[in-house]
Design a protein around this motif. Sequence first.
Motif, PDB file in Angstrom:
ATOM      1  N   ALA A   1      -8.163   1.566  -2.924  1.00  0.00           N
ATOM      2  CA  ALA A   1      -8.777   0.824  -1.824  1.00  0.00           C
ATOM      3  C   ALA A   1      -9.600   1.680  -0.869  1.00  0.00           C
ATOM      4  O   ALA A   1      -9.625   1.450   0.332  1.00  0.00           O
TER       5      ALA A   1
ATOM      6  N   HIS B   1      -9.773  -5.511   5.098  1.00  0.00           N
ATOM      7  CA  HIS B   1      -8.636  -4.944   5.844  1.00  0.00           C
ATOM      8  C   HIS B   1      -9.012  -4.974   7.318  1.00  0.00           C
ATOM      9  O   HIS B   1      -9.944  -4.275   7.738  1.00  0.00           O
TER      10      HIS B   1
ATOM     11  N   HIS C   1       0.864  -1.192   0.000  1.00  0.00           N
ATOM     12  CA  HIS C   1       0.000   0.000   0.000  1.00  0.00           C
ATOM     13  C   HIS C   1       0.893   1.232   0.000  1.00  0.00           C
ATOM     14  O   HIS C   1       1.566   1.520   0.988  1.00  0.00           O
TER      15      HIS C   1
ATOM     16  N   GLY D   1      -5.484  -7.845   4.411  1.00  0.00           N
ATOM     17  CA  GLY D   1      -4.236  -7.320   4.934  1.00  0.00           C
ATOM     18  C   GLY D   1      -4.279  -6.052   5.724  1.00  0.00           C
ATOM     19  O   GLY D   1      -5.032  -5.131   5.459  1.00  0.00           O
ATOM     20  N   SER D   2      -3.406  -6.086   6.718  1.00  0.00           N
ATOM     21  CA  SER D   2      -2.981  -4.923   7.489  1.00  0.00           C
ATOM     22  C   SER D   2      -1.572  -5.321   7.908  1.00  0.00           C
ATOM     23  O   SER D   2      -1.235  -6.516   7.859  1.00  0.00           O
ATOM     24  N   THR D   3      -0.764  -4.382   8.326  1.00  0.00           N
ATOM     25  CA  THR D   3       0.597  -4.756   8.718  1.00  0.00           C
ATOM     26  C   THR D   3       0.606  -5.767   9.863  1.00  0.00           C
ATOM     27  O   THR D   3       1.324  -6.773   9.791  1.00  0.00           O
ATOM     28  N   PRO D   4      -0.224  -5.567  10.920  1.00  0.00           N
ATOM     29  CA  PRO D   4      -0.175  -6.572  12.004  1.00  0.00           C
ATOM     30  C   PRO D   4      -0.608  -7.958  11.545  1.00  0.00           C
ATOM     31  O   PRO D   4       0.054  -8.954  11.866  1.00  0.00           O
TER      32      PRO D   4
ATOM     33  N   MET E   1      -1.074  -0.724  -4.239  1.00  0.00           N
ATOM     34  CA  MET E   1      -2.382  -0.289  -3.761  1.00  0.00           C
ATOM     35  C   MET E   1      -2.285   1.198  -3.445  1.00  0.00           C
ATOM     36  O   MET E   1      -1.219   1.669  -3.038  1.00  0.00           O
TER      37      MET E   1
ATOM     38  N   LYS F   1       0.223   4.357   0.037  1.00  0.00           N
ATOM     39  CA  LYS F   1      -0.224   5.557   0.771  1.00  0.00           C
ATOM     40  C   LYS F   1       0.750   5.917   1.880  1.00  0.00           C
ATOM     41  O   LYS F   1       0.850   7.070   2.275  1.00  0.00           O
TER      42      LYS F   1
ATOM     43  N   ARG G   1     -14.704  -0.867  10.045  1.00  0.00           N
ATOM     44  CA  ARG G   1     -14.991   0.287   9.188  1.00  0.00           C
ATOM     45  C   ARG G   1     -16.073  -0.082   8.187  1.00  0.00           C
ATOM     46  O   ARG G   1     -17.118  -0.576   8.571  1.00  0.00           O
TER      47      ARG G   1
ATOM     48  N   TYR H   1      -5.073  -3.230  15.033  1.00  0.00           N
ATOM     49  CA  TYR H   1      -4.294  -2.238  15.760  1.00  0.00           C
ATOM     50  C   TYR H   1      -4.665  -2.201  17.250  1.00  0.00           C
ATOM     51  O   TYR H   1      -3.945  -1.623  18.049  1.00  0.00           O
TER      52      TYR H   1
ATOM     53  N   HIS I   1      -2.293  -7.213   1.464  1.00  0.00           N
ATOM     54  CA  HIS I   1      -2.153  -5.757   1.377  1.00  0.00           C
ATOM     55  C   HIS I   1      -1.556  -5.224   2.683  1.00  0.00           C
ATOM     56  O   HIS I   1      -2.092  -5.489   3.753  1.00  0.00           O
ATOM     57  N   ALA I   2      -0.492  -4.482   2.582  1.00  0.00           N
ATOM     58  CA  ALA I   2       0.086  -3.879   3.795  1.00  0.00           C
ATOM     59  C   ALA I   2       0.838  -2.614   3.402  1.00  0.00           C
ATOM     60  O   ALA I   2       1.390  -2.528   2.303  1.00  0.00           O
ATOM     61  N   GLY I   3       0.828  -1.637   4.313  1.00  0.00           N
ATOM     62  CA  GLY I   3       1.450  -0.357   4.008  1.00  0.00           C
ATOM     63  C   GLY I   3       2.509   0.070   5.006  1.00  0.00           C
ATOM     64  O   GLY I   3       3.684   0.283   4.655  1.00  0.00           O
ATOM     65  N   VAL I   4       2.129   0.139   6.282  1.00  0.00           N
ATOM     66  CA  VAL I   4       3.038   0.767   7.246  1.00  0.00           C
ATOM     67  C   VAL I   4       4.260  -0.116   7.532  1.00  0.00           C
ATOM     68  O   VAL I   4       5.260   0.352   8.080  1.00  0.00           O
TER      69      VAL I   4
HETATM   70  N1  PLP Z   1      -5.992  -2.037   3.168  1.00  0.00           N
HETATM   71  C1  PLP Z   1      -6.745  -0.965   3.426  1.00  0.00           C
HETATM   72  C2  PLP Z   1      -8.112  -0.869   2.852  1.00  0.00           C
HETATM   73  C3  PLP Z   1      -6.251   0.072   4.220  1.00  0.00           C
HETATM   74  O1  PLP Z   1      -7.003   1.156   4.453  1.00  0.00           O
HETATM   75  C4  PLP Z   1      -4.950  -0.064   4.757  1.00  0.00           C
HETATM   76  C5  PLP Z   1      -4.405   0.974   5.616  1.00  0.00           C
HETATM   77  O2  PLP Z   1      -5.063   1.865   6.080  1.00  0.00           O
HETATM   78  C6  PLP Z   1      -4.199  -1.205   4.459  1.00  0.00           C
HETATM   79  C7  PLP Z   1      -4.748  -2.171   3.661  1.00  0.00           C
HETATM   80  C8  PLP Z   1      -2.796  -1.387   4.975  1.00  0.00           C
HETATM   81  O3  PLP Z   1      -2.776  -1.410   6.363  1.00  0.00           O
HETATM   82  P1  PLP Z   1      -1.393  -1.185   7.157  1.00  0.00           P
HETATM   83  O4  PLP Z   1      -1.010   0.223   7.003  1.00  0.00           O
HETATM   84  O5  PLP Z   1      -1.698  -1.615   8.557  1.00  0.00           O
HETATM   85  O6  PLP Z   1      -0.396  -2.066   6.512  1.00  0.00           O
END
Ligand code: PLP
Length: 380
Positions: A83, A171, A40, A215-218, A62, A42, A140, A176, A233-236
Amino acid sequence: MTSIEDLETPSLLLDRGRLTHNAARLRGRLAHLGVPLRPHLKTAKSIDVARLVMDRPTGPAMVSTLKEAEVFAHFGLRDLLYAVGVTPSKLDRVAAIRARGVDLCVIVDNLTAARAVAEKARDTGDRIPVLIEIDSDGHRCGVLPSEAALLVEIGRTLHEGGAELRGITTHAGESYACRSIAELEAMAEQERSAAVSCAEILRASGLPSPVVGVGSTPTAHFARDLSGITEVHAGVFMFFDLVMAGLGVCTIDEIALSVLATVVGHRTQKGALFVDAGWMALSRDRGTAGQAADQGYGLVCDINGKPYRDLVVRAANQEHGELGIRAGSDAPLPDLRIGDLVRILPNHACATGAQHDRYHVVDDASSRFVRDVWPRFGGW
Ligand code: PLP
């Protein structure tokens, strides 16, 4: 070469060694589980960072805004997932990005958006690909896994209406709020099983679901099994931050982002030092407030990136950060003089990054030299 001592403060520093390590760490985990990563972007909003964390220069990746999609498309990315639930008003822009040869996929969780995407697909003759967002954790947006009839109706509206129903995404943002490794592992499994069961609902109704994304980072770091999942999917994860350290997803030593700040004042009577990094440079994010170690607005390190014991940014004004020792600690206030430099680790890397327009790239935590300056963009 510029030394960080020559930078104007506040400035955003990026440790390339840690970034590379963090990307390799998650990639290795997911390779072991047999699922590709869709990073991700962002978190970074930078083509230079994107190129370090993607599999290929064209993606997959993403994005959280259409501006990100446009900028990354300009730099040659061709496989993007937008996303955030798409709205009818954004479909002209989506169509324009797709017309540039980008496989931009959108997400929906309601019939209004599904009908609008299908109509746009018919009007343009372009089968816009869509994932249905599901809510796997009450965090959400998203169709609830229990709303099978709605899920199928959205799927049919897209599939029979002219769009390309590509599958399911979710997600687990509630990860968190997990409090232990066992909770993180359970959340990852909840995210996986909800996504897979929704894909099965679609398939049982004769609808396609080639993609099943989670996906999320955790959860990406604690999933033990990703059966049925086609992408994560992961971003942070690329930068990590104090929230992730507080969750046990990373160590403090893996945090790649910091804000370089200068000591501008003392108020020793109240145990305070002031720096020129307030919430404009650090962000207002207080994501560690509910964690066992409340890091204030950031954890303070010396110029070499070594944390001072229990020294945090305990208050933030617009351009002032007030440093003090964490309540209950007997650590001494460090003897910092006016003009001394510190590095402040962020609570939330995405939020702190967003306050800056460039990364000053250093090789590793103790490096004093700025190897590169990478631009970072914002906006929508
Ligand atoms: N997918 C979606 C829809 C998100 O909004 C986010 C982050 O906000 C992610 C994936 C990635 O999550 P993370 O930043 O915990 O990796």
